[in-house]
Design a protein around this motif. Structure first.
Motif, PDB file in Angstrom:
ATOM      1  N   VAL A 126     -12.056  -6.195   4.833  1.00  0.00           N
ATOM      2  CA  VAL A 126     -11.769  -5.583   6.297  1.00  0.00           C
ATOM      3  C   VAL A 126     -10.040  -5.912   6.552  1.00  0.00           C
ATOM      4  O   VAL A 126      -9.307  -5.213   6.953  1.00  0.00           O
ATOM      5  N   ALA A 127      -9.607  -7.250   5.950  1.00  0.00           N
ATOM      6  CA  ALA A 127      -8.459  -7.445   6.146  1.00  0.00           C
ATOM      7  C   ALA A 127      -7.292  -6.518   5.160  1.00  0.00           C
ATOM      8  O   ALA A 127      -6.224  -6.182   5.757  1.00  0.00           O
ATOM      9  N   ALA A 128      -7.822  -6.242   4.181  1.00  0.00           N
ATOM     10  CA  ALA A 128      -7.131  -5.382   3.554  1.00  0.00           C
ATOM     11  C   ALA A 128      -7.052  -3.986   4.035  1.00  0.00           C
ATOM     12  O   ALA A 128      -5.740  -3.182   4.048  1.00  0.00           O
ATOM     13  N   SER A 129      -7.966  -3.462   4.683  1.00  0.00           N
ATOM     14  CA  SER A 129      -8.164  -2.419   5.438  1.00  0.00           C
ATOM     15  C   SER A 129      -7.072  -2.390   6.838  1.00  0.00           C
ATOM     16  O   SER A 129      -6.358  -1.210   7.178  1.00  0.00           O
ATOM     17  N   HIS A 130      -7.087  -3.341   7.206  1.00  0.00           N
ATOM     18  CA  HIS A 130      -6.057  -3.804   8.590  1.00  0.00           C
ATOM     19  C   HIS A 130      -4.573  -3.628   8.056  1.00  0.00           C
ATOM     20  O   HIS A 130      -3.894  -3.243   8.655  1.00  0.00           O
ATOM     21  N   MET A 131      -4.686  -4.045   6.774  1.00  0.00           N
ATOM     22  CA  MET A 131      -3.018  -4.105   6.311  1.00  0.00           C
ATOM     23  C   MET A 131      -2.887  -2.653   5.974  1.00  0.00           C
ATOM     24  O   MET A 131      -1.600  -2.223   6.110  1.00  0.00           O
ATOM     25  N   SER A 190       0.782  -7.694 -12.894  1.00  0.00           N
ATOM     26  CA  SER A 190       1.745  -8.027 -11.980  1.00  0.00           C
ATOM     27  C   SER A 190       1.669  -7.179 -10.900  1.00  0.00           C
ATOM     28  O   SER A 190       1.634  -7.967  -9.684  1.00  0.00           O
ATOM     29  N   ARG A 191       1.149  -6.116 -10.783  1.00  0.00           N
ATOM     30  CA  ARG A 191       0.678  -5.522  -9.188  1.00  0.00           C
ATOM     31  C   ARG A 191      -0.356  -6.292  -8.641  1.00  0.00           C
ATOM     32  O   ARG A 191      -0.301  -6.351  -7.421  1.00  0.00           O
ATOM     33  N   PHE A 192      -1.456  -6.741  -9.451  1.00  0.00           N
ATOM     34  CA  PHE A 192      -2.594  -7.370  -8.969  1.00  0.00           C
ATOM     35  C   PHE A 192      -1.976  -8.710  -8.328  1.00  0.00           C
ATOM     36  O   PHE A 192      -2.539  -9.305  -7.119  1.00  0.00           O
ATOM     37  N   ASP A 193      -1.143  -9.297  -8.964  1.00  0.00           N
ATOM     38  CA  ASP A 193      -0.631 -10.736  -8.551  1.00  0.00           C
ATOM     39  C   ASP A 193      -0.003 -10.312  -7.301  1.00  0.00           C
ATOM     40  O   ASP A 193       0.025 -11.265  -6.407  1.00  0.00           O
ATOM     41  N   ALA A 194       0.852  -9.528  -7.046  1.00  0.00           N
ATOM     42  CA  ALA A 194       1.506  -9.235  -5.922  1.00  0.00           C
ATOM     43  C   ALA A 194       1.010  -9.136  -4.811  1.00  0.00           C
ATOM     44  O   ALA A 194       0.983  -9.629  -3.728  1.00  0.00           O
ATOM     45  N   ALA A 195      -0.479  -8.178  -5.014  1.00  0.00           N
ATOM     46  CA  ALA A 195      -1.344  -8.088  -3.830  1.00  0.00           C
ATOM     47  C   ALA A 195      -1.989  -9.212  -3.634  1.00  0.00           C
ATOM     48  O   ALA A 195      -2.334  -9.614  -2.550  1.00  0.00           O
ATOM     49  N   HIS A 196      -2.280  -9.977  -4.415  1.00  0.00           N
ATOM     50  CA  HIS A 196      -2.953 -11.549  -4.242  1.00  0.00           C
ATOM     51  C   HIS A 196      -2.324 -12.423  -3.591  1.00  0.00           C
ATOM     52  O   HIS A 196      -2.649 -12.770  -2.657  1.00  0.00           O
ATOM     53  N   GLU A 197      -0.794 -12.215  -3.668  1.00  0.00           N
ATOM     54  CA  GLU A 197       0.037 -13.288  -2.941  1.00  0.00           C
ATOM     55  C   GLU A 197       0.094 -12.431  -1.467  1.00  0.00           C
ATOM     56  O   GLU A 197       0.324 -13.244  -0.516  1.00  0.00           O
ATOM     57  N   LEU A 198       0.190 -11.184  -1.272  1.00  0.00           N
ATOM     58  CA  LEU A 198       0.038 -10.642  -0.135  1.00  0.00           C
ATOM     59  C   LEU A 198      -0.888 -11.116   0.827  1.00  0.00           C
ATOM     60  O   LEU A 198      -0.961 -11.291   1.913  1.00  0.00           O
ATOM     61  N   ALA A 199      -1.922 -11.117   0.219  1.00  0.00           N
ATOM     62  CA  ALA A 199      -3.345 -11.854   0.736  1.00  0.00           C
ATOM     63  C   ALA A 199      -3.062 -13.091   1.396  1.00  0.00           C
ATOM     64  O   ALA A 199      -3.301 -13.654   2.401  1.00  0.00           O
ATOM     65  N   HIS A 200      -2.380 -14.043   0.469  1.00  0.00           N
ATOM     66  CA  HIS A 200      -2.068 -15.378   1.001  1.00  0.00           C
ATOM     67  C   HIS A 200      -1.164 -15.342   2.147  1.00  0.00           C
ATOM     68  O   HIS A 200      -1.276 -16.072   3.108  1.00  0.00           O
ATOM     69  N   LEU A 201      -0.043 -14.340   2.147  1.00  0.00           N
ATOM     70  CA  LEU A 201       0.700 -14.370   3.131  1.00  0.00           C
ATOM     71  C   LEU A 201       0.083 -13.914   4.420  1.00  0.00           C
ATOM     72  O   LEU A 201       0.623 -14.535   5.442  1.00  0.00           O
ATOM     73  N   ALA A 219      -8.281 -13.912  -1.910  1.00  0.00           N
ATOM     74  CA  ALA A 219      -7.200 -13.448  -2.263  1.00  0.00           C
ATOM     75  C   ALA A 219      -7.380 -12.209  -3.420  1.00  0.00           C
ATOM     76  O   ALA A 219      -6.648 -11.276  -3.261  1.00  0.00           O
ATOM     77  N   ASN A 220      -8.367 -12.770  -4.132  1.00  0.00           N
ATOM     78  CA  ASN A 220      -8.602 -11.694  -5.253  1.00  0.00           C
ATOM     79  C   ASN A 220      -9.276 -10.423  -4.779  1.00  0.00           C
ATOM     80  O   ASN A 220      -9.184  -9.260  -5.224  1.00  0.00           O
ATOM     81  N   ALA A 221     -10.208 -10.642  -3.789  1.00  0.00           N
ATOM     82  CA  ALA A 221     -11.142  -9.555  -3.123  1.00  0.00           C
ATOM     83  C   ALA A 221     -10.198  -8.747  -2.282  1.00  0.00           C
ATOM     84  O   ALA A 221     -10.304  -7.449  -2.272  1.00  0.00           O
ATOM     85  N   PHE A 222      -9.179  -9.466  -1.658  1.00  0.00           N
ATOM     86  CA  PHE A 222      -8.327  -8.610  -0.728  1.00  0.00           C
ATOM     87  C   PHE A 222      -7.461  -7.703  -1.628  1.00  0.00           C
ATOM     88  O   PHE A 222      -7.111  -6.464  -1.353  1.00  0.00           O
ATOM     89  N   ALA A 223      -6.804  -8.250  -2.677  1.00  0.00           N
ATOM     90  CA  ALA A 223      -6.024  -7.495  -3.859  1.00  0.00           C
ATOM     91  C   ALA A 223      -6.804  -6.260  -4.046  1.00  0.00           C
ATOM     92  O   ALA A 223      -6.032  -5.152  -4.338  1.00  0.00           O
ATOM     93  N   SER A 224      -8.107  -6.554  -4.868  1.00  0.00           N
ATOM     94  CA  SER A 224      -8.898  -5.417  -5.316  1.00  0.00           C
ATOM     95  C   SER A 224      -9.061  -4.417  -3.864  1.00  0.00           C
ATOM     96  O   SER A 224      -8.779  -3.187  -4.355  1.00  0.00           O
ATOM     97  N   ALA A 225      -9.450  -4.677  -3.022  1.00  0.00           N
ATOM     98  CA  ALA A 225      -9.430  -3.738  -1.812  1.00  0.00           C
ATOM     99  C   ALA A 225      -8.343  -3.115  -1.262  1.00  0.00           C
ATOM    100  O   ALA A 225      -8.147  -1.808  -0.943  1.00  0.00           O
ATOM    101  N   PHE A 226      -7.256  -3.875  -1.430  1.00  0.00           N
ATOM    102  CA  PHE A 226      -6.010  -3.371  -1.029  1.00  0.00           C
ATOM    103  C   PHE A 226      -5.403  -2.215  -2.159  1.00  0.00           C
ATOM    104  O   PHE A 226      -4.960  -1.019  -1.710  1.00  0.00           O
ATOM    105  N   LEU A 227      -5.629  -2.540  -3.360  1.00  0.00           N
ATOM    106  CA  LEU A 227      -5.253  -1.560  -4.370  1.00  0.00           C
ATOM    107  C   LEU A 227      -5.983  -0.339  -4.686  1.00  0.00           C
ATOM    108  O   LEU A 227      -5.771   0.637  -4.998  1.00  0.00           O
ATOM    109  N   MET A 228      -7.270  -0.436  -4.454  1.00  0.00           N
ATOM    110  CA  MET A 228      -8.414   0.256  -4.781  1.00  0.00           C
ATOM    111  C   MET A 228      -9.201   0.353  -3.290  1.00  0.00           C
ATOM    112  O   MET A 228     -10.406  -0.272  -3.789  1.00  0.00           O
ATOM    113  N   PRO A 229      -9.006   1.268  -2.579  1.00  0.00           N
ATOM    114  CA  PRO A 229      -9.833   1.483  -1.380  1.00  0.00           C
ATOM    115  C   PRO A 229     -11.008   1.859  -1.671  1.00  0.00           C
ATOM    116  O   PRO A 229     -11.317   2.908  -2.198  1.00  0.00           O
ATOM    117  N   ALA A 230     -12.339   1.399  -0.863  1.00  0.00           N
ATOM    118  CA  ALA A 230     -13.414   1.907  -1.104  1.00  0.00           C
ATOM    119  C   ALA A 230     -13.809   3.210  -1.186  1.00  0.00           C
ATOM    120  O   ALA A 230     -14.363   3.890  -1.890  1.00  0.00           O
TER     121      ALA A 230
END
Length: 356
Positions: A126-131, A190-201, A219-230
């Motif tokens: 849900v957080a990834a969707s909001h972002m 590196s893209r996944f790492d960046a999305a992971h850090e976005l989750a922390h922020l 953070a991993n789950a956020f990165a996965s959902a943010f980069l690969m929307p369901a």
């Protein structure tokens, strides 16, 4: 006056103990300890020895107090595997990054942060969707994540630490988000790492890295959902999924094959048995340790623009380092792999900047 915090910073960046620095500089351990405690004002020849041993200009040690990065405010990946030396060196990079960022922001207007506080949200999906809604991304793949993060106000820097224990880290300072990425891995990782850090922020804005694995899993789950929307993944992946399906799909969403397979398993497009079988096959094909025919590494647009504008005024990286009292290598290390044409794998050129 000699500034003790700068001696601590330089020693941390070089990964030296007080004893090791004392031996290299030819002074006593007690001298190092007294200087770092601010109890002594060193003789000029002592400063010269310390500067030579640390590879820092002498003038660096007479600047203002260092804006130290609080370890409790930093989100580190692989925190449990990190040595104290690696942690201190990385935090030191954060402090140097703040110096460089301050220098740049005195001269250029960088994008203002456009992040939202999602610390109330316990569901990473849900957080990834909001972002994505905040940034009006829809369900489409993100073509250039680094450019997106920069235009949304995140201050990006690279790390030169060649260790798997320090993939990336991020923190907030003065209402601005900072992200440091270690690009020794593949571009997809590196893209996944960046999305992971976005989750922390956005999800763990005031988080303590010692919170442990739950924070990392979020953070991993956020990165996965943010980069690969369901919705997009489910709509485009056929019913019958094979290893080749995963390899084709990873190119669309610009992620690693392993991350793609995990996302499909998470969305129940792969059973547990299918997921394990595909992971084994991907490993045999070399996707566990690399990305055959992978994507090109994304580059910083902001740093390229900054460096280009500075070069038009005949200001080089060496000039920046000199004004900050830093070794040229520290400035290069923070921005080199974000702007280098070869993807940051090796340093090929040092010295004056070239117009882009």
């Amino acid at each position: 006056m000699f500034e003790e915090s700068r001696l601590k910073l330089a020693r941390a960046r070089r990964g030296l103990t007080a004893k090791a620095l004392a031996e290299q500089a030819g002074v006593s351990v007690d001298t190092i300890k007294r200087l770092e405690q601010g109890r002594n004002e060193p003789e000029p020849h002592t400063v010269g020895r310390l500067a030579e041993a640390l590879g820092y200009p002498e003038e660096f040690f007479f600047g203002p107090k260092v804006d130290a990065v609080d370890p409790g405010a930093v989100s580190f990946r692989s925190f449990s595997k990190m040595t104290a030396k690696e942690r201190d060196a990385s935090l030191g990079a954060g402090s140097v990054g703040l110096m460089l960022s301050g220098w740049v922001e005195e001269r250029f207007g960088l994008p203002e942060p456009d992040l939202i506080d999602l610390s109330y949200e316990s569901d990473p999906e849900v957080a990834a969707s909001h972002m994505r809604q905040q940034w009006a991304l829809g369900q489409q793949p993100i073509a250039d994540l680094m450019a997106l993060l920069e235009v949304k106000g995140i201050r990006l820097f690279s790390l030169t630490e060649n260790t798997a224990s320090v993939n990336a880290f991020s923190f907030w300072r003065g209402g601005k988000p900072y992200m440091f990425l270690n690009n020794f891995k593949t571009a997809e990782s590196s893209r996944f790492d960046a999305a992971h850090e976005l989750a922390h922020l956005v999800m763990h804005k005031h988080g303590d890295p010692k919170k442990g694995r739950n924070v990392e899993r979020e953070a991993n789950a956020f990165a996965s959902a943010f980069l690969m929307p369901a919705e997009d993944v489910i709509a485009r992946i056929p019913r019958r999924v094979t290893t080749d399906t995963v390899i084709r799909a990873k190119a669309r969403w610009r992620v690693s094959a392993m991350a793609m397979a995990y996302r499909l398993h998470q969305l129940k497009r792969l059973s547990e048995w299918q997921y394990k079988s595909i992971c084994i096959d991907l490993t045999k094909r070399g996707y566990r340790t690399g990305e055959p025919n992978g994507i090109g590494r994304e580059k910083s647009k902001v740093w390229r623009q900054v460096l280009t504008m500075l070069w038009q005024e005949r200001v080089t990286k060496a000039d920046i380092a000199r004004e900050l009292g830093l070794p040229l290598g520290e400035v290069e290390g923070l921005i080199w792999s974000l702007t280098a044409d070869d993807g940051g794998s090796e340093r090929q050129e040092r010295g004056p900047l070239r117009a882009v």
